[in-house]
Design an enzyme around this catalytic site. Structure first.
Site, PDB file in Angstrom:
ATOM      1  N   GLU B  49       0.833  -1.211   0.000  1.00 44.51           N
ATOM      2  CA  GLU B  49       0.000   0.000   0.000  1.00 44.51           C
ATOM      3  C   GLU B  49       0.869   1.262   0.000  1.00 44.51           C
ATOM      4  OE1 GLU B  49      -3.134   0.021  -0.492  1.00 44.51           O
ATOM      5  OE2 GLU B  49      -3.587  -2.084  -0.145  1.00 44.51           O
ATOM      6  N   ASN B  53       1.258   3.931  -3.159  1.00 46.00           N
ATOM      7  CA  ASN B  53       0.924   5.350  -3.013  1.00 46.00           C
ATOM      8  C   ASN B  53       2.011   6.254  -3.594  1.00 46.00           C
ATOM      9  OD1 ASN B  53      -1.549   4.978  -1.902  1.00 46.00           O
ATOM     10  ND2 ASN B  53      -0.981   5.530   0.189  1.00 46.00           N
ATOM     11  N   ARG B 107      -9.144   3.997  -7.711  1.00 41.06           N
ATOM     12  CA  ARG B 107      -8.681   3.710  -6.353  1.00 41.06           C
ATOM     13  C   ARG B 107      -9.850   3.726  -5.378  1.00 41.06           C
ATOM     14  NH1 ARG B 107      -4.448   2.155  -8.124  1.00 41.06           N
ATOM     15  NH2 ARG B 107      -4.685   0.952  -6.255  1.00 41.06           N
TER      16      ARG B 107
HETATM   17  N1  LIG Z   1       3.032   9.185  -1.001  1.00 38.21           N
HETATM   18  C1  LIG Z   1       2.015  10.032  -1.269  1.00 38.21           C
HETATM   19  N2  LIG Z   1       2.240  11.215  -1.913  1.00 38.21           N
HETATM   20  C2  LIG Z   1       1.223  12.054  -2.192  1.00 38.21           C
HETATM   21  N3  LIG Z   1      -0.068  11.833  -1.862  1.00 38.21           N
HETATM   22  C3  LIG Z   1      -0.357  10.689  -1.201  1.00 38.21           C
HETATM   23  C4  LIG Z   1       0.658   9.723  -0.885  1.00 38.21           C
HETATM   24  N4  LIG Z   1       0.066   8.701  -0.219  1.00 38.21           N
HETATM   25  C5  LIG Z   1      -1.235   8.998  -0.153  1.00 38.21           C
HETATM   26  N5  LIG Z   1      -1.524  10.190  -0.724  1.00 38.21           N
HETATM   27  C6  LIG Z   1      -2.852  10.867  -0.777  1.00 38.21           C
HETATM   28  O1  LIG Z   1      -3.688  10.274   0.213  1.00 38.21           O
HETATM   29  C7  LIG Z   1      -4.878   9.728  -0.389  1.00 38.21           C
HETATM   30  C8  LIG Z   1      -5.332   8.512   0.366  1.00 38.21           C
HETATM   31  O2  LIG Z   1      -4.387   7.436   0.214  1.00 38.21           O
HETATM   32  P1  LIG Z   1      -4.898   5.930   0.383  1.00 38.21           P
HETATM   33  O3  LIG Z   1      -3.780   5.009   0.109  1.00 38.21           O
HETATM   34  O4  LIG Z   1      -5.601   5.794   1.692  1.00 38.21           O
HETATM   35  O5  LIG Z   1      -6.020   5.775  -0.747  1.00 38.21           O
HETATM   36  P2  LIG Z   1      -5.792   5.710  -2.341  1.00 38.21           P
HETATM   37  O6  LIG Z   1      -4.369   5.466  -2.659  1.00 38.21           O
HETATM   38  O7  LIG Z   1      -6.418   6.930  -2.922  1.00 38.21           O
HETATM   39  O8  LIG Z   1      -6.656   4.433  -2.734  1.00 38.21           O
HETATM   40  P3  LIG Z   1      -6.204   2.884  -2.569  1.00 38.21           P
HETATM   41  O9  LIG Z   1      -4.999   2.854  -1.688  1.00 38.21           O
HETATM   42  O10 LIG Z   1      -7.382   2.202  -1.943  1.00 38.21           O
HETATM   43  O11 LIG Z   1      -5.941   2.421  -3.943  1.00 38.21           O
HETATM   44  C9  LIG Z   1      -4.519   9.517  -1.845  1.00 38.21           C
HETATM   45  O12 LIG Z   1      -5.641   9.531  -2.687  1.00 38.21           O
HETATM   46  C10 LIG Z   1      -3.559  10.688  -2.116  1.00 38.21           C
HETATM   47  O13 LIG Z   1      -4.282  11.870  -2.363  1.00 38.21           O
HETATM   48 MG   LIG Z   2      -3.294   3.930  -1.758  1.00 34.77          MG
END
Ligand SMILES: Nc1ncnc2c1ncn2[C@@H]1O[C@H](COP(=O)(O)OP(=O)(O)OP(=O)(O)O)[C@@H](O)[C@H]1O
Ligand SMILES: [Mg+2]
Lengths: 104, 146
Positions: B49, B53, B107
């Site tokens: 995960e 990200n 996502r």
């Molecule tokens: N490393 C990162 N750099 C920039 N933004 C991030 C990063 N990690 C997370 N985010 C932001 O936080 C939000 C939530 O992250 P999360 O992993 O909970 O959900 P997601 O990635 O959108 O969906 P999923 O993980 O279920 O595919 C993301 O949509 C993004 O906007």
């Molecule tokens: Mg994610």
């Protein structure tokens, strides 16, 4: 990640093998979509016997496959879900949206 | 003599093919704590995960560097750090809410919830325009107590 499909009397069985993540889910989802578009099944079973790992990308594969099948008024279920994928699906409460049978 | 605690530090480009490499490297490093299959699954999920990200959100239109560090913390705890130098997060608290996503249809917004649920602690530090550091700790149950 490999995708194997078999079709018999209106039922499409899709067997996935390998680890599901953001990388592998993309190609898997394309292959699943193509198989559904070709067969237009009444019933679709996603067999996860060969999947020992998924992250949250697998959730999207289940939901998007189900959506495609429901658009055809078909039935969708997931079978043979092993321990790690089951834990991920439960953490996201996928069971309230998708019919899931665990591997016994 | 300094007490050497074991660690690994790996840097790789934000290519999605490296998601599987990263989580499996963490799992192999964790093996020295003799984890259960369930604990290995948790570690792989959390790393997958965090690294995804970086690939999807931190570097949306370019390939950047991702760093994975794993460190033994005390006798039975694994510390995992995933770092990027990408776009960063404006509002970390909001980003960590279940179902919050800026990723649209593709996502589900469950990544941080998974990291939180599958480890014992999760900390996210981010500076917009500078990058994000995700630190997780996972206690490994000792064999005697199983
Ligand atoms: N490393 C990162 N750099 C920039 N933004 C991030 C990063 N990690 C997370 N985010 C932001 O936080 C939000 C939530 O992250 P999360 O992993 O909970 O959900 P997601 O990635 O959108 O969906 P999923 O993980 O279920 O595919 C993301 O949509 C993004 O906007
Ligand atoms: Mg994610």
């Amino acid at each position: 990640m490999s995708v194997q499909t078999t079709y018999d009397k209106g039922e499409l069985r899709i067997a996935l093998n390998g680890e599901i993540d953001h990388h592998s889910a993309k190609t898997a989802m394309n292959e699943i979509s193509d198989a559904i578009d070709q067969k237009l099944p009444r019933n679709c079973v996603l067999d996860l016997m060969g999947v020992n790992f998924t992250d949250s990308s697998g959730i999207a594969v289940l939901l998007r496959t189900q959506k495609k099948i429901h658009e055809l008024d078909g039935e969708f279920s997931v079978e043979n879900v092993r321990a790690q994928p089951s834990k991920v699906f439960k953490a996201a409460n996928v069971g309230i949206m998708v019919a899931i049978k665990e591997y016994k | 003599m300094m007490k050497a605690e074991n660690y690994i530090k790996i840097e790789f480009p934000s290519l999605s093919v490296n998601e599987s490499f990263a989580r499996n490297a963490a799992a192999v490093f964790a093996a020295q704590l003799d984890p259960t299959l369930d604990e290995i699954g948790d570690i792989k999920t959390a790393v997958s995960e965090a690294v995804t990200n970086c690939i999807v959100h931190a570097y949306p239109n370019e390939i950047g560097n991702i760093q994975l560090r794993c460190r033994l913390f005390g006798k039975n705890t694994l510390e995992i750090v995933v770092r990027d130098w990408g776009v960063g997060i404006e509002d970390v608290e909001k980003a960590m809410e279940p179902l919050f996503t800026t990723g649209g249809d593709e996502r589900s917004g469950m990544g941080f919830s998974m990291m939180e649920g599958f480890t014992d602690s999760l900390k996210v530090r981010s500076v917009p325009g500078k990058g994000t550091t995700v630190t997780m700790k996972k206690r490994i149950s000792s064999r005697a107590r199983r």
